[in-house]
Design a protein around this motif. Structure first.
Motif, PDB file in Angstrom:
ATOM      1  N   ARG A 341       1.163  77.187  42.315  1.00  0.00           N
ATOM      2  CA  ARG A 341       1.162  78.064  41.145  1.00  0.00           C
ATOM      3  C   ARG A 341       0.218  77.512  40.082  1.00  0.00           C
ATOM      4  O   ARG A 341       0.219  76.302  39.840  1.00  0.00           O
ATOM      5  CB  ARG A 341       2.578  78.175  40.568  1.00  0.00           C
ATOM      6  CG  ARG A 341       2.725  79.265  39.518  1.00  0.00           C
ATOM      7  CD  ARG A 341       4.158  79.487  39.098  1.00  0.00           C
ATOM      8  NE  ARG A 341       4.702  78.342  38.359  1.00  0.00           N
ATOM      9  CZ  ARG A 341       5.907  78.318  37.799  1.00  0.00           C
ATOM     10  NH1 ARG A 341       6.700  79.364  37.915  1.00  0.00           N
ATOM     11  NH2 ARG A 341       6.323  77.265  37.149  1.00  0.00           N
ATOM     12  N   PRO A 342      -0.587  78.379  39.419  1.00  0.00           N
ATOM     13  CA  PRO A 342      -0.652  79.833  39.601  1.00  0.00           C
ATOM     14  C   PRO A 342      -1.795  80.267  40.520  1.00  0.00           C
ATOM     15  O   PRO A 342      -2.151  81.441  40.537  1.00  0.00           O
ATOM     16  CB  PRO A 342      -0.920  80.314  38.170  1.00  0.00           C
ATOM     17  CG  PRO A 342      -1.802  79.235  37.613  1.00  0.00           C
ATOM     18  CD  PRO A 342      -1.344  77.932  38.241  1.00  0.00           C
ATOM     19  N   SER A 360      -3.773  84.280  43.595  1.00  0.00           N
ATOM     20  CA  SER A 360      -2.862  85.041  42.729  1.00  0.00           C
ATOM     21  C   SER A 360      -1.707  85.700  43.477  1.00  0.00           C
ATOM     22  O   SER A 360      -1.171  86.706  43.029  1.00  0.00           O
ATOM     23  CB  SER A 360      -3.649  86.110  41.951  1.00  0.00           C
ATOM     24  OG  SER A 360      -4.681  85.525  41.198  1.00  0.00           O
ATOM     25  N   ALA A 362       2.084  84.819  44.959  1.00  0.00           N
ATOM     26  CA  ALA A 362       3.147  83.817  44.985  1.00  0.00           C
ATOM     27  C   ALA A 362       3.848  83.849  46.335  1.00  0.00           C
ATOM     28  O   ALA A 362       4.015  84.907  46.947  1.00  0.00           O
ATOM     29  CB  ALA A 362       4.150  84.085  43.869  1.00  0.00           C
ATOM     30  N   GLN A 364       6.975  83.756  47.732  1.00  0.00           N
ATOM     31  CA  GLN A 364       8.424  83.901  47.626  1.00  0.00           C
ATOM     32  C   GLN A 364       9.042  83.817  49.025  1.00  0.00           C
ATOM     33  O   GLN A 364       8.344  83.732  50.021  1.00  0.00           O
ATOM     34  CB  GLN A 364       8.759  85.240  46.976  1.00  0.00           C
ATOM     35  CG  GLN A 364       8.214  85.396  45.569  1.00  0.00           C
ATOM     36  CD  GLN A 364       8.849  84.433  44.586  1.00  0.00           C
ATOM     37  OE1 GLN A 364      10.060  84.277  44.561  1.00  0.00           O
ATOM     38  NE2 GLN A 364       8.033  83.783  43.775  1.00  0.00           N
ATOM     39  N   ASN A 383       5.514  89.676  45.348  1.00  0.00           N
ATOM     40  CA  ASN A 383       4.696  88.854  44.456  1.00  0.00           C
ATOM     41  C   ASN A 383       5.066  89.151  43.005  1.00  0.00           C
ATOM     42  O   ASN A 383       4.571  90.105  42.414  1.00  0.00           O
ATOM     43  CB  ASN A 383       3.205  89.127  44.686  1.00  0.00           C
ATOM     44  CG  ASN A 383       2.321  88.209  43.861  1.00  0.00           C
ATOM     45  OD1 ASN A 383       2.687  87.077  43.579  1.00  0.00           O
ATOM     46  ND2 ASN A 383       1.167  88.694  43.464  1.00  0.00           N
ATOM     47  N   SER A 385       4.265  87.898  40.187  1.00  0.00           N
ATOM     48  CA  SER A 385       3.236  87.797  39.145  1.00  0.00           C
ATOM     49  C   SER A 385       2.434  89.075  38.984  1.00  0.00           C
ATOM     50  O   SER A 385       1.790  89.279  37.961  1.00  0.00           O
ATOM     51  CB  SER A 385       2.293  86.628  39.455  1.00  0.00           C
ATOM     52  OG  SER A 385       1.620  86.842  40.686  1.00  0.00           O
ATOM     53  N   SER A 386       2.465  89.970  39.972  1.00  0.00           N
ATOM     54  CA  SER A 386       1.653  91.179  39.884  1.00  0.00           C
ATOM     55  C   SER A 386       2.423  92.453  40.185  1.00  0.00           C
ATOM     56  O   SER A 386       1.818  93.520  40.269  1.00  0.00           O
ATOM     57  CB  SER A 386       0.470  91.083  40.862  1.00  0.00           C
ATOM     58  OG  SER A 386       0.922  91.001  42.206  1.00  0.00           O
ATOM     59  N   ASN A 407       9.859  94.807  37.660  1.00  0.00           N
ATOM     60  CA  ASN A 407       9.615  93.439  37.233  1.00  0.00           C
ATOM     61  C   ASN A 407      10.361  92.494  38.171  1.00  0.00           C
ATOM     62  O   ASN A 407      11.561  92.279  38.032  1.00  0.00           O
ATOM     63  CB  ASN A 407      10.067  93.243  35.784  1.00  0.00           C
ATOM     64  CG  ASN A 407       9.794  91.833  35.283  1.00  0.00           C
ATOM     65  OD1 ASN A 407       9.223  90.996  35.985  1.00  0.00           O
ATOM     66  ND2 ASN A 407      10.203  91.559  34.055  1.00  0.00           N
ATOM     67  N   ASN A 409      10.277  89.383  38.439  1.00  0.00           N
ATOM     68  CA  ASN A 409      10.738  88.120  37.854  1.00  0.00           C
ATOM     69  C   ASN A 409      12.180  88.211  37.362  1.00  0.00           C
ATOM     70  O   ASN A 409      12.869  87.194  37.249  1.00  0.00           O
ATOM     71  CB  ASN A 409       9.816  87.725  36.694  1.00  0.00           C
ATOM     72  CG  ASN A 409       8.483  87.193  37.175  1.00  0.00           C
ATOM     73  OD1 ASN A 409       8.437  86.281  37.995  1.00  0.00           O
ATOM     74  ND2 ASN A 409       7.391  87.760  36.685  1.00  0.00           N
TER      75      ASN A 409
END
Length: 694
Positions: A341-342, A360, A362, A364, A383, A385-386, A407, A409
């Motif tokens: 990351r990142p 870019s 992630a 998971q 992902n 982050s995007s 989202n 996250n």
């Protein structure tokens, strides 16, 4: 350098760069595979959806879990046409669970062709197991089977549920359901469990406070049975004095078929480190590689190598300090994926040298399934982050992405499953809390179209380039022809300017002045003669010159002619102050008409002649007037003095070619002058120059 220049300016190479630029700017899709959202809908709170082929008919059944407010959990199963088999209700809830893998344990444990569905619930401080053995009957196979108690504080924390592959651990012919429960702040349980339906028996791993995050099943001993290795993190919740297997360190723990330690756990000190043990074949020998990641400190990440008895062999320092990693098998190939990351995901195939990079994205917890029924398992990764999800090929190449309006996250619960359909590519069911997506995956239909369109763009640019090149060549050929013709006319002018008769007259006049002891006058004439010839010779290759140079040239020429004709005429040249003397005009634009006026108008007159040249600016144009008071054109023709030696036809052609070459227009007219009695009184030439852009 010449070879490089020849390649760069080759007409077939020139369209390549703009084609590449357009490929970057325009929305072409060069991805070989496409992941597309086919449907998106909102689910009710507490409703969770999963798909699996339970009846072995090629179609996935729709499994729906409802976490009800009345303390019950409902399990509803539908066929592929939406018909409900049955609804089963069980005690407990699932809201305090956090899942690392699918929530449901789906297994044909007794090899009868029908998969059973098992899952866990929490009720007070108890974890209960439930099982629907045959979905075609309303009977419950197992209900409220106590698994373990949970430490205090579960309501303010969560319990991680990890499901594994079913395995016949006790050799009775039936497979056991394998799963793990890992508590956070409640501290226990942190165990692996196996449940035998046939024996209605639960076995569990030895007591440990090591906080593992996932389980990895592999045949460590080579006996055809799967052992279990624990991937963990040292979270420092339990101090070393509280238990031998605390979580201030990581531990290499391998469980055998009885869920006992295969060998005494090996301590790997370090708080907040993560470990990922994998069974590798190195030089024809099975080794346990333990990747120890250190994303939260300055220590280097390390790969430890142990034999299958837990004895350390060697260590290797990694060149990166990733946050997480996963290991995949694609046939005989080993795929290691590290998330730094990142930056993104680094992928290594079989060796540390064979590296790819997916920026870019992630890494998971992946979900792995054979989506296109080709015998290889694709890798599904959300992902955060995007707000995109990706499906990778089995060797972690060619990621196909799709946007989702969630989202990730802040998500709490995710379910990923495969909707199988005979004769058609499977679909992906992805639920994030209440948002449900159905995605399709396959070859991208725009992949070949993009290359076709790009080829058409290249062909169009190439055609334009070749057409432009052809037009340019024609223009260059035309320009060369014009230059050649102008040069020929120029040579004629130069020949006329260097007329031996004119030169001899000028030299004789200078000699005569010397004999008459008029040395200053002779020096002036010789200087003018020299300047005149130098200008002719030095500008022989030029088609034009500045107006100032043209005026100076005319002054020198006129003075020499006046000397030759014994000052039988006077001359005046007037240039208006607003006229720019640096502007470019054709060579001999004024001189040729001045010569014509002297030879055919003033010379026959004998005396009292006047040559008047005026240059003014009129409405942005340059207006040049050349006027003489000579005998006029009719008298000159009567004396046999036609043309100027060049002829007006040559001048017209000269001006036309000049216009073709320089785009400036030159218009001239000749007017015969008469006095009040109608007698010839001279000639006037008017020249207009219209400058392009002026």
């Amino acid at each position: 350098m010449k070879r490089f220049t020849a390649i760069v300016f080759n007409p077939y190479f020139l369209p390549v760069l703009p084609t590449i630029l357009l490929a970057i700017i325009l929305p072409f899709n060069f991805e070989r595979y496409a992941l597309e959202v086919k449907d998106h809908y909102q689910e009710n709170d507490g409703y969770y959806n999963y798909y699996a082929d339970l009846t072995n008919d090629g179609y996935s059944e729709h499994i729906r879990i409802v976490d009800r407010e009345d303390g019950l959990v409902s399990l509803m199963i539908y066929d592929h046409q939406g018909n409900l088999f049955f609804q089963w209700n069980f005690t407990g809830g699932t809201r305090l669970f956090r899942y690392s893998n699918p929530e449901l344990m789906i297994l044909d444990y007794n090899n009868n062709g029908i998969k059973s569905v098992s899952f866990l619930t929490h009720h007070n401080d108890s974890i209960l197991l439930h099982l629907v053995e045959d979905i075609t009957t309303p009977e419950k196979g197992v209900e409220n089977r106590f698994i373990t108690a949970v430490g205090p504080g579960l309501e303010s924390s969560f319990l991680r549920v990890i499901t594994g592959e079913g395995e016949d651990l006790n050799g009775n012919g039936d497979k056991e359901f394998v799963f793990a429960l890992v508590a956070g702040f409640p501290r226990y349980p942190r165990n692996v469990f196996a449940y035998s339906v046939k024996e209605n028996r639960v076995i569990r791993s030895p007591e440990s406070f090591y906080k593992f995050r996932s389980i990895y099943q592999a045949d460590v001993t080579g006996n055809g049975k799967m052992e279990i290795l624990l991937n963990g993190v040292s979270t420092a919740n339990v101090a070393p004095y509280e238990h031998p297997y605390h979580d201030h360190s990581n531990w290499l723990m391998v469980l055998d078929q009885n869920l006992e330690f295969l060998f005494e756990p090996v301590e790997l000190p370090g708080v907040s480190n993560l470990i990922h043990p994998k069974l590798l074949r190195v030089e024809n020998k099975d080794l346990i590689a333990v990747f120890e990641l250190t994303p939260y400190n300055d220590e280097p990440s390390i790969a430890h190598f142990f034999d299958t008895g837990g004895v350390s062999q060697w260590t290797v320092q990694l060149s990166i300090s990733p946050r997480s990693m996963h290991y995949f098998e694609d046939g005989d190939d080993m795929i290691f994926a590290f998330y730094d990351r990142p930056e993104g995901i680094y992928v290594y195939k079989n060796s540390i040298e064979n590296k790819r990079f997916h920026p870019s994205i992630a890494l998971q917890t992946p979900n792995i399934f054979d989506i296109n029924n080709d015998g290889r398992r694709e890798i599904f990764i959300p992902n955060p982050s995007s707000a995109r999800v990706y499906l990778f090929r089995p060797d972690m190449t060619r990621p196909a992405g799709a946007d989702i309006n969630v989202n990730l996250n802040s998500r709490r619960r995710q379910l990923v499953s495969c909707i199988e359909r005979p004769g058609e590519p499977a679909l992906i069911s992805y639920q994030v809390d209440n948002d449900c997506y159905v995605l399709s995956y396959g070859l991208n239909p725009a992949f070949y179209k993009s290359f076709f369109y790009l080829l058409m763009i290249y062909a169009g640019l190439l055609g334009f380039s070749l057409l432009t090149r052809r037009i340019q060549r024609r223009q260059i050929d035309k320009k060369n022809r014009v230059e050649k013709k102008i040069t020929e006319l120029q040579l004629s002018l130069v020949k006329n300017q260097l007329n031996p008769h004119f030169s001899m007259n000028a030299i004789n006049s200078a000699i005569q002045s010397i004999r008459e002891k008029e040395t200053d006058r002779a020096a002036d004439y010789l200087a003018r003669f020299s300047r005149l010839h130098r200008e002719v010779l030095f500008s022989a290759k030029s088609v034009r010159r500045t107006l100032g140079d043209e005026v100076t040239f005319c002054e020198d020429y006129i003075e020499l002619e006046r000397l030759s004709f014994e000052n039988s005429f006077d001359a005046k040249i007037h240039v208006a102050p607003e006229v720019d003397l640096n502007i470019m005009v054709p060579k001999m634009l004024i001189q040729i008409y001045a010569e014509n006026a002297i030879k055919h108008g003033l010379a026959p007159k004998g005396s009292g002649g006047l040559l008047d040249i005026r240059i003014i600016k009129n409405n942005g144009e340059l207006l040049i007037t050349i006027k003489d008071n000579g005998v006029g054109r009719n008298a000159a023709n009567a004396h046999g003095k036609q043309s100027t030696g060049m002829g007006m036809g040559i001048m017209e052609e000269y001006f036309k070619l000049y216009h073709d070459y320089y785009r400036d227009r030159i218009i001239f007219d000749i007017e015969d002058l008469f006095d009040d009695k109608g007698k010839a009184a001279g000639t006037r030439v008017r020249i207009r120059i219209i400058f392009v852009g002026k």
